[in-house]
Write an enzyme that holds these catalytic residues in place. Structure first.
Site, PDB file in Angstrom:
ATOM      1  N   TRP A  62       0.863  -1.189   0.000  1.00 23.62           N
ATOM      2  CA  TRP A  62       0.000   0.000   0.000  1.00 23.62           C
ATOM      3  C   TRP A  62       0.894   1.233   0.000  1.00 23.62           C
ATOM      4  CZ3 TRP A  62      -0.168   3.964   3.716  1.00 23.62           C
ATOM      5  CH2 TRP A  62      -1.051   4.999   3.375  1.00 23.62           C
ATOM      6  N   ASP A  88      -7.038  -4.081  10.285  1.00 25.79           N
ATOM      7  CA  ASP A  88      -6.325  -2.818  10.110  1.00 25.79           C
ATOM      8  C   ASP A  88      -7.045  -1.706  10.851  1.00 25.79           C
ATOM      9  OD1 ASP A  88      -4.662  -0.814   9.352  1.00 25.79           O
ATOM     10  OD2 ASP A  88      -5.174  -0.842   7.221  1.00 25.79           O
ATOM     11  N   LYS A 119      -7.018   2.551  -2.364  1.00 23.90           N
ATOM     12  CA  LYS A 119      -7.585   3.479  -1.395  1.00 23.90           C
ATOM     13  C   LYS A 119      -8.291   4.608  -2.127  1.00 23.90           C
ATOM     14  CE  LYS A 119      -6.396   5.970   2.811  1.00 23.90           C
ATOM     15  NZ  LYS A 119      -5.525   5.987   3.970  1.00 23.90           N
ATOM     16  N   ASP A 145     -10.074   4.066  10.818  1.00 19.49           N
ATOM     17  CA  ASP A 145      -9.439   2.894  11.423  1.00 19.49           C
ATOM     18  C   ASP A 145      -9.839   2.684  12.876  1.00 19.49           C
ATOM     19  OD1 ASP A 145      -7.716   1.719   9.255  1.00 19.49           O
ATOM     20  OD2 ASP A 145      -6.975   3.765   9.205  1.00 19.49           O
ATOM     21  N   HIS A 196      -8.534  -6.267   4.787  1.00 18.04           N
ATOM     22  CA  HIS A 196      -8.181  -5.430   5.933  1.00 18.04           C
ATOM     23  C   HIS A 196      -9.496  -5.058   6.591  1.00 18.04           C
ATOM     24  CE1 HIS A 196      -3.824  -3.857   5.164  1.00 18.04           C
ATOM     25  NE2 HIS A 196      -3.898  -5.157   5.375  1.00 18.04           N
ATOM     26  N   ASP A 237     -11.666   7.074   6.574  1.00 20.92           N
ATOM     27  CA  ASP A 237     -10.875   5.876   6.865  1.00 20.92           C
ATOM     28  C   ASP A 237     -10.227   6.037   8.242  1.00 20.92           C
ATOM     29  OD1 ASP A 237      -9.450   3.507   6.547  1.00 20.92           O
ATOM     30  OD2 ASP A 237      -7.772   4.521   5.557  1.00 20.92           O
ATOM     31  N   GLU A 259      -3.100  -3.022  -2.374  1.00 25.80           N
ATOM     32  CA  GLU A 259      -4.221  -2.433  -1.629  1.00 25.80           C
ATOM     33  C   GLU A 259      -4.592  -1.055  -2.179  1.00 25.80           C
ATOM     34  OE1 GLU A 259      -3.329  -1.682   2.483  1.00 25.80           O
ATOM     35  OE2 GLU A 259      -5.401  -1.204   3.003  1.00 25.80           O
ATOM     36  N   HIS A 276     -11.592   1.930   2.752  1.00 26.87           N
ATOM     37  CA  HIS A 276     -10.990   2.567   1.576  1.00 26.87           C
ATOM     38  C   HIS A 276     -11.953   2.797   0.414  1.00 26.87           C
ATOM     39  CE1 HIS A 276      -6.534   1.634   2.678  1.00 26.87           C
ATOM     40  NE2 HIS A 276      -7.210   2.232   3.636  1.00 26.87           N
ATOM     41  N   ASP A 307      -9.657  -3.056   1.798  1.00 24.95           N
ATOM     42  CA  ASP A 307      -9.710  -2.480   3.142  1.00 24.95           C
ATOM     43  C   ASP A 307     -11.095  -1.856   3.324  1.00 24.95           C
ATOM     44  OD1 ASP A 307      -9.577  -0.366   5.176  1.00 24.95           O
ATOM     45  OD2 ASP A 307      -7.424  -0.744   5.232  1.00 24.95           O
TER      46      ASP A 307
HETATM   47  C1  LIG Z   1      -0.427   0.683   8.179  1.00 27.69           C
HETATM   48  C2  LIG Z   1      -1.147   0.028   7.034  1.00 27.69           C
HETATM   49  O1  LIG Z   1      -0.310  -0.451   6.083  1.00 27.69           O
HETATM   50  C3  LIG Z   1      -2.136   0.972   6.424  1.00 27.69           C
HETATM   51  O2  LIG Z   1      -3.153   1.114   7.376  1.00 27.69           O
HETATM   52  C4  LIG Z   1      -2.754   0.562   5.104  1.00 27.69           C
HETATM   53  O3  LIG Z   1      -3.087  -0.782   5.081  1.00 27.69           O
HETATM   54  C5  LIG Z   1      -3.939   1.426   4.946  1.00 27.69           C
HETATM   55  O4  LIG Z   1      -5.023   0.929   5.074  1.00 27.69           O
HETATM   56  C6  LIG Z   1      -3.777   2.852   4.686  1.00 27.69           C
HETATM   57  O5  LIG Z   1      -4.961   3.542   4.779  1.00 27.69           O
HETATM   58 MN   LIG Z   2      -5.374  -1.186   5.082  1.00 28.01          MN
END
Ligand SMILES: C[C@H](O)[C@H](O)[C@@H](O)C(=O)CO
Ligand SMILES: [Mn+2]
Length: 417
Positions: free
Chosen positions: A184, A325, A227, A295, A285, A293, A225, A261, A258
């Site tokens: 990513w 993630d 986004k 997290d 993820h 996003d 990955e 994303h 993810d």
């Molecule tokens: C730290 C990770 O690699 C990161 O979260 C990535 O996977 C991502 O989702 C970035 O938005």
């Molecule tokens: Mn991710």
């Protein structure tokens, strides 16, 4: 004398058996579904390179909860506490920035030797490792990485990708289970872009060069990955969903989806069956976006359940790799791991206890009344009694008792940091 967990389980077992669902088979199947726990929840994605760097790349760990890990020994100790509270199979997902070395090591010079301790630790804990090159939090990533116009900078990051594949292969060989290496990168633009094409052409060529050396998939799998956008990169992201679906399909790499994303009303659960006919492997993820996003820690919510249902209903066990993630710095970081990972596993167990055959038959018969009725009724079946039994069988605290262990460790260890 039966414990209350055993008594509740016996009743639940019978109730599921009446619907032709074998709870023992479901628990055994759950044992074969590892969840790859991401190391970066433990230290707010800081990593352990000797030169300390601010988190960049449009991602953020918000909150100032005390006690984060400052080195690999602390992180491993914290992970051991979390893993003792999560039943069943686990893997650990590492980033290149979590290397261990006495001297400064440039990203394009990372080597397996910098991860020897992680491999030994994984071996002792009988688990596989997964990996990620780190394309952020670095002076040379401020403008771009694999899409950079400057060939020297691009080459630096290509070398990083190649070096990371060697580490990932080393994980796979040492631990006897393929390491999924997820690429990513944040490359994009805050504001309007005239040339949206050239960076994507450069990204394609850079990735092609990174994966040009063939590595046995017994040891290593490449994943990419996408986004939608990152903070400060709102107008353009080179590695978009369409770009990576095309890339993974044409190169037959794994694709990573993810949950955070995509556009806010899009869900990754519906994308699983759309991409699986075209790609060999899928990495998930599992995360929780709150308005962006963000997290947040994974909940046992409708989308987590839908993701689990898709994996189980279509028997995608061997081709879908479940990773997490999230990075929440506003709560106890070990509790975050435990809550999120237990929720993912609860969703998988619930999916394994679903009367899928009956539901499928109702759908084939166009009996949508039965389909909806049974779907809703099964929500109140006693799956929680099976989960408690599963925890008890794995010597993991039942119910919220795990929190006592986290609190004990917090006052004995985390509070001293
Ligand atoms: C730290 C990770 O690699 C990161 O979260 C990535 O996977 C991502 O989702 C970035 O938005
Ligand atoms: Mn991710």
């Amino acid at each position: 004398m039966m414990t209350s967990v055993q008594q509740a389980y016996q009743l639940a077992k019978q109730q599921f058996a009446d619907m032709e669902i074998d709870t023992e088979v479901a628990m055994a199947a759950l044992d074969r579904l590892p969840v790859s726990v991401h190391c970066w929840q433990g230290d707010d994605v800081a990593g352990f390179e000797l030169q300390s760097r601010d988190l960049s790349g449009g991602i953020q760990a918000t909150g100032r909860y005390p006690g984060k890990a400052h080195n690999a020994d602390e992180l491993r100790a914290d992970l051991e506490v979390a893993f003792a509270l999560i039943p069943g199979a686990k893997r650990l997902n590492l980033h290149a920035s979590y290397l261990e070395a006495d001297n400064k090591v440039e990203r394009n010079e990372v080597k397996p030797q910098h991860f020897v301790n992680w491999v030994e630790w994984a071996r002792q804990n009988k688990m596989g490792l997964d990996f990620n090159p780190t394309y952020f939090s670095h002076p040379l990533s401020q403008e771009a990485t694999l899409t950079h116009q400057n060939k020297e900078i691009r080459d630096f990051w290509i070398e990083h990708g190649k070096a990371c594949r060697k580490i990932s292969e080393y994980f796979g060989r040492e631990l006897g289970t393929a390491s999924v290496m997820n690429i990513w990168l944040p490359d994009g633009s805050k504001d309007l872009v005239i040339d949206r094409f050239a960076p994507r052409q450069r990204l394609m060529a850079s990735l092609d060069e990174i994966i040009s050396e063939k590595i046995d998939t017994k040891y290593h799998l490449d994943a990419v990955e996408s986004k939608l956008f990152g903070i400060g990169l709102e107008s353009y992201t080179a590695g978009s969903n369409e770009f990576y679906i095309a890339y993974a399909t044409s190169r037959q790499t794994a694709l990573c989806l993810d949950a955070g994303h995509f556009h806010p009303t899009e869900v990754i659960s519906d994308k699983i069956s759309a991409v699986m006919p075209f790609i060999p492997h899928l990495l998930l993820h599992v995360s929780r976006p709150v308005r962006w996003d963000s997290d947040h820690v994974v909940l046992l919510d409708d989308e987590t359940q839908a993701i689990a249902n898709e994996i189980i209903r279509h028997s995608l066990f061997d081709r879908v790799h479940i990773g997490l993630d999230f990075f929440d710095a506003s709560i106890n970081r070990i509790a975050a791991w435990v809550i999120g990972t237990r929720n993912m596993k609860k969703a998988l167990l619930k999916a394994l206890l679903e009367p899928t055959a009956v539901l499928r038959q109702a759908e084939i018969n166009a009996d949508f009344t039965t389909r909806l009725a049974l779907l809703e009724e099964q929500k109140s079946l006693p799956w929680q009694a099976v989960w408690d039994m599963y925890c008890a069988c794995h010597d993991v605290p039942v119910g919220s008792r795990w929190l006592n262990e986290v609190r004990r460790y917090e006052s004995a260890v985390l509070s001293q940091r």
